[in-house]
Every structure is written in C-alpha cells, then in structure tokens.
Design an enzyme around this catalytic site. Sequence first.
Site, PDB file in Angstrom:
ATOM      1  CG  HIS A 252      -2.010   0.923   1.247  1.00  9.85           C
ATOM      2  ND1 HIS A 252      -1.932   2.294   1.774  1.00  9.85           N
ATOM      3  CD2 HIS A 252      -3.104   1.002   0.398  1.00  9.85           C
ATOM      4  CE1 HIS A 252      -2.948   2.879   1.541  1.00  9.85           C
ATOM      5  NE2 HIS A 252      -3.744   2.178   0.658  1.00  9.85           N
TER       6      HIS A 252
ATOM      7  CG  HIS B 226     -21.939   3.218  11.069  1.00 12.90           C
ATOM      8  ND1 HIS B 226     -22.489   3.391  12.115  1.00 12.90           N
ATOM      9  CD2 HIS B 226     -21.595   4.291  10.283  1.00 12.90           C
ATOM     10  CE1 HIS B 226     -22.490   4.710  12.351  1.00 12.90           C
ATOM     11  NE2 HIS B 226     -21.881   5.212  11.270  1.00 12.90           N
TER      12      HIS B 226
ATOM     13  NE  ARG C  51     -18.334  15.906   4.753  1.00 12.39           N
ATOM     14  CZ  ARG C  51     -17.913  14.695   5.214  1.00 12.39           C
ATOM     15  NH1 ARG C  51     -17.910  14.458   6.415  1.00 12.39           N
ATOM     16  NH2 ARG C  51     -17.711  13.651   4.322  1.00 12.39           N
TER      17      ARG C  51
ATOM     18  CB  CYS D  84     -21.885  19.371   1.586  1.00  8.60           C
ATOM     19  SG  CYS D  84     -20.867  17.770   1.416  1.00  8.60           S
TER      20      CYS D  84
ATOM     21  CE1 TYR E 130     -15.990  17.196  -0.298  1.00 10.24           C
ATOM     22  CE2 TYR E 130     -13.950  17.279   0.950  1.00 10.24           C
ATOM     23  CZ  TYR E 130     -15.344  17.099   0.860  1.00 10.24           C
ATOM     24  OH  TYR E 130     -15.987  16.777   2.062  1.00 10.24           O
TER      25      TYR E 130
HETATM   26  N1  LIG Z   1     -12.390  21.942  10.481  1.00 10.31           N
HETATM   27  C1  LIG Z   1     -13.232  21.035   9.722  1.00 10.31           C
HETATM   28  N2  LIG Z   1     -13.723  22.116   8.812  1.00 10.31           N
HETATM   29  C2  LIG Z   1     -14.901  21.687   7.891  1.00 10.31           C
HETATM   30  C3  LIG Z   1     -15.165  20.275   7.752  1.00 10.31           C
HETATM   31  C4  LIG Z   1     -14.743  19.701   8.928  1.00 10.31           C
HETATM   32  O1  LIG Z   1     -14.718  18.366   8.694  1.00 10.31           O
HETATM   33  N3  LIG Z   1     -13.484  19.871   9.514  1.00 10.31           N
HETATM   34  N4  LIG Z   1     -16.185  19.620   6.715  1.00 10.31           N
HETATM   35  C5  LIG Z   1     -16.251  20.803   5.519  1.00 10.31           C
HETATM   36  C6  LIG Z   1     -17.349  20.272   4.933  1.00 10.31           C
HETATM   37  S1  LIG Z   1     -17.006  18.942   3.676  1.00 10.31           S
HETATM   38  C7  LIG Z   1     -18.463  21.078   4.735  1.00 10.31           C
HETATM   39  S2  LIG Z   1     -19.740  20.688   3.492  1.00 10.31           S
HETATM   40  C8  LIG Z   1     -18.783  22.108   5.652  1.00 10.31           C
HETATM   41  C9  LIG Z   1     -19.983  21.777   6.483  1.00 10.31           C
HETATM   42  O2  LIG Z   1     -20.183  22.841   7.319  1.00 10.31           O
HETATM   43  P1  LIG Z   1     -21.286  22.788   8.220  1.00 10.31           P
HETATM   44  O3  LIG Z   1     -21.426  21.447   9.224  1.00 10.31           O
HETATM   45  O4  LIG Z   1     -21.297  24.021   9.133  1.00 10.31           O
HETATM   46  O5  LIG Z   1     -22.816  22.734   7.589  1.00 10.31           O
HETATM   47  O6  LIG Z   1     -17.662  22.457   6.595  1.00 10.31           O
HETATM   48  C10 LIG Z   1     -16.331  22.353   5.971  1.00 10.31           C
HETATM   49  N5  LIG Z   1     -15.511  22.502   7.071  1.00 10.31           N
HETATM   50 MO   LIG Z   2     -18.798  18.942   2.403  1.00  9.41          MO
END
Ligand SMILES: Nc1nc2c(c(=O)[nH]1)N[C@H]1C(S)=C(S)[C@@H](COP(=O)(O)O)O[C@H]1N2
Ligand SMILES: [Mo]
Length: 567
Positions: free
Chosen positions: A127, A151, A226, A273, A411
């Site tokens: 890996h 899960h 998220r 998201c 992303y």
């Molecule tokens: N520190 C941190 N920032 C983050 C994330 C995270 O997991 N950790 N998730 C990102 C993602 S993928 C999204 S879509 C948004 C979601 O923001 P919310 O939970 O306030 O809706 O935060 C972003 N910022």
């Molecule tokens: Mo996201």
Amino acid sequence: MLLLRRCHGLTRCGPVSTHRHKVTPAVASCTARLCSSSGAEDQRLSQRTNWKHVLAGLLAGTGAVLAYGLHQHKAEQADVGVSTLEKSSPLPIFSQDEVTKHSSLEHGVWVTYKGSVYDITEFVAMHPGGNKILLAAGGALEPFWALYAVHNQEHVLEILSQYKVGELTEDDLKKQRAAEPTDPFSSDPERHPVLRINTRKPFNGEPPPEILSDSYITPAAFFFKRNHLPVPQVDPASYRLQVEGLPGGGLTLSLEDLKTKFPKHTVTATLQCAGNRRSDMNKVKAVKGLNWGITAIGNARWSGARLRDVLLAAGFGPDVARWARHVHFEGLDKDVTGTPYGSSIPLSKAVSEEGDVLLAYEMNGEEIPRDHGFPVRVVVPGVVGARNVKWLGRVVVSAEESGSHWQQHDYKGFSPGTDWDHVDFKSAPAIQELPIQSAITVPADGAVIDRSDETLTVTGYAWSGGGREVVRVDVSLDGGETWQVAQLRSGEKGQAPEAPPPPGRAWAWKLWEITAPLPPEAQELEIVCKAVDSSYNVQPDTVPPIWNLRGLLSNAWHRVTVRVRDD
Ligand SMILES: Nc1nc2c(c(=O)[nH]1)N[C@H]1C(S)=C(S)[C@@H](COP(=O)(O)O)O[C@H]1N2
Ligand SMILES: [Mo]
C-alpha cells in the site's frame, strides 16, 4: 500458474496456505519466493485489494471512504460468492511484547483487535500510504476504530479474519482493555432529533426538505452538519488564531482581538456540500461518499472579521501578492495522526474587497454553535462547503495550494468514464465555486395529492456558486414537456426581502414557489425544476453525463413524482 508479486522493492508471495489461520512466515521473509496460484488464490487477491480500501479508509482519515469501501467489498464479495468466515483452529498465543516487535516492514506488521493478532505485512508493503498504516503496527486497532466509528465493523472483521495469526495472552488483553480509549466523539454536541443522520460518528446529518424551505435563513439547529472528525472542544478564552506565511512573522489573534480589532461584517451566504444530492447520482450507478439527499445545503447570516482585513493587518501587501497564490486554512479537529482538517482557496478570493470572505464568529446573530465551527470558522461565500473550514486554527498565505488530503485527494470532479482504477487526483483542479443548483423540497417524491385540491404548490431552493445570482427557476409538472416560471424569494415569507446584492456578490440562495392548476386527468405527475444563474448557466437535464465516482456536483434537474388520488 506461477505468480511473483513485487511490492516496494520487497518481493513477497501471497498466503502460503489456503487458510490464513496457518501462521505464515510472513514476518521475516522479504526474500523472493515463488508460489502457486489457483482460482482460490485469485479470489483472495481480489479480496486483498478490497482490504486495501478498508485499511486505507481505516487509517488514512476518511471514515466515509471506509464505509463505502466496505459496501463495495460486500457487493463484490457477493459477486464471487466467497465466504470469508473460516472456522477457527487452535492458534498460537502471543504476548504484547511479541506483537510490538512486529511494527515495521522489516519485522512484519502485526496488529491486534479484541485479543486476536493479525499479520497485515503484505498489505502494508503493497500500500502506497503504508507509512500512515504503520502507526497502528505492533498495537491495537481499537483507537482507530473508535475514531472512525466504523458502522460496519462486523464486515471489516470478516475481512480481517483472513489475516489472523494468533491470540493475545489473557494478561495482555486485560491490560489493553484497561487502557481502552474513551470514545473521541463522546464530547460531541447534542443535535436536533429531526435531522436525518447519515453517520453518527463523525456526525453527518441533514434536515427534512420541507423544514429547510420553511425559512430563508436556516436556523442553526436545522443547518446540515458535515463533520469529518470529532468536534473539537475549544476554550474561547485561550483560543488563538495563527496567521502565517507573511513577512514579519505573522500574527496571533485571540477571539477578543478578532471581535474588537477588526470591523464586524455580516454576510448572508449559502453553504452547500459538494456531495449534496449525491443520492441522485448513486441511483444511476454506485458512488463513494455519504448518501446525502437534497438538503446538504443551508443559508445563514454570518458575522465576523473580513479575512482581507486580517491579512492586511498581518502584513499582506503588493510584495506578497507577487508570489503568493493561495490561502490555507487548518481546523483544530485532528485525525489519529494529528493531521488537521484543511483546505485552501485562491489568494485573489481571500483578499478581494468583493470576495466577502469572513473569519466568522457568529451564525444568525449568535455565537457559532460547536457543530458549525465554534469559536471561529472561515466563510468563503460562493465556494464549496469543504473550503469553509470550521474551528479555524491556522491561516497560511502560500505560493502553493494546501497539501491537505481534502484539497488534493478529494473534492475534485472527474469524467463519468473515470473509475477507481484509473483516477488521477492530480489531473483535476480542486472544486471551488459551485455550479448552479436547485431542488424541490415540497412535495416529496412519492407523495399523494388529492384531485379535489385543484391546485398544486411546489416549493424549493435555488443557488449558484461564485456570487452568480439565480435569475429564474423553471418548473414543469409533466416531466419537462411544458414549463412555468416560479416566484423567487430572498427573505422570510411575508417579510421584506433582503436588499439585492451587488452584481457578482449574490452569495445567498433564493427560495421559490409556484402554485399551478392540477392537470386534469393526470394520475401521476413528474415535477421537475431547473434554475438559471446570472451567467445563464443551467442545470444538466440528467445525471449520467455528469456522473462521477465520488458523486460530487450532483446538480441535474431535480425530479419528484407524485400520485393524484381521486376521492
Ligand atoms: N475543520 C473542519 N472544517 C470543515 C469540515 C470538517 O470536517 N472539519 N467539513 C467541511 C465540509 S465538507 C463542509 S460541507 C462544511 C459543512 O459545514 P457545516 O457542518 O457547518 O454545515 O464544513 C467544512 N469545513
Ligand atoms: Mo462537504
């Protein structure tokens, strides 16, 4: 058939026995060996590939990938009809000391789980992310499992069972149990029970569609959450934001500094998201990722200091603009390796007067709730949720893009023809501004309406990235044959709308509504919506041409089917 397998300069062969339970001399031998391969061997090889996904997900910090990797594994396994559950035969007993000795590629990589000992040398050798996996070497998997809250643990165990080489001594097992980690998610905040949960640990949830479109400003309780990792506990008094990468050594700011030394700026901005509406893509062909419905999106009023002002105070100027291209953000949430969540945005967006990027400490007029980034999060209007880093700990001005996993290896969008065997994350740019989007929140798919109602009201949201304003939403009740224009709204129902944004700075969504006569005689209606933004960008009509393996940017026309009941 003779099979020679090469890995990282080591040449090792697959399992020497049909039953993994037999102790393989995997540990010491890094010498070339030739071994025979049979049909069964091939099956195990393919299982091992899946196991690769499993362990990669387990240790590399992507819980979601893990969950779906497992899903896929299950599906593939069903295909080949293999049972990985094997009967136990008496196995050697190892002490923790012996296990600990196997914590390098050289001496073999062993791990324990619930008192069983597993030899995963082969996997690690093969890996590419092996160095991270080595963190678990010679020790227990439990802390990793606790962090990612798998899960589908049963299923990972099934796979792991193939690598079992022995048992841990009773004494050492007792010691391990005594030292068992506490659940890193135990200090996560409470969430409103109405949220539809995607995963509990880390918490990912979204509101019911009909609640989302009830308010122009989404209350924090109903705002999708998220999280990739546990919600960090941040003491606002000792909180410090580090601003780095600028001449003069940068700046350290307390929460108080942010609130008092910089003008407070308020922006209404929609956050979406990249995986919103992924479930629609999943229906076409399975993708990897959280199976979001249509509500991984919300609109809030964010207040804080402008990032631009903070960067200027920290020494940003024309000299820096000559070499700097990106601004990195790091969260205070960290994975087991100590790596924080991170991302970056183009410098031009960060320092632009029209960019409206905020270091926000308020959401809807109150301090930002823990789930949404308390005490400070960056809000990058018009840009994908993933770059809006919560629990912001560090801001770095740089010539390079962030090296974060979430910037480089996630992303990003790909062709429908790109599969996991051929995907090259370097080949695609990181998602920043999002494309035009809309969805129907009411009625729900499968709803039944009475013909005696005579009219039908359809509601939804529409938004576009990059500050492009939604200029029109078209709605069809007949699957796209005929269209009507919906009414757009930029405020709460019955209240004055927000002032129209300056051109190119339309960060907030519009809610829309249409009330139309029920088409006579129709038994079933396929309701469709599509939005148009100020650049006349439109949504694609179907999913297949935009399908991609991670299920991102899912913005095809939204369709719901309802039945008309004669009473
Ligand atoms: N520190 C941190 N920032 C983050 C994330 C995270 O997991 N950790 N998730 C990102 C993602 S993928 C999204 S879509 C948004 C979601 O923001 P919310 O939970 O306030 O809706 O935060 C972003 N910022
Ligand atoms: Mo996201």
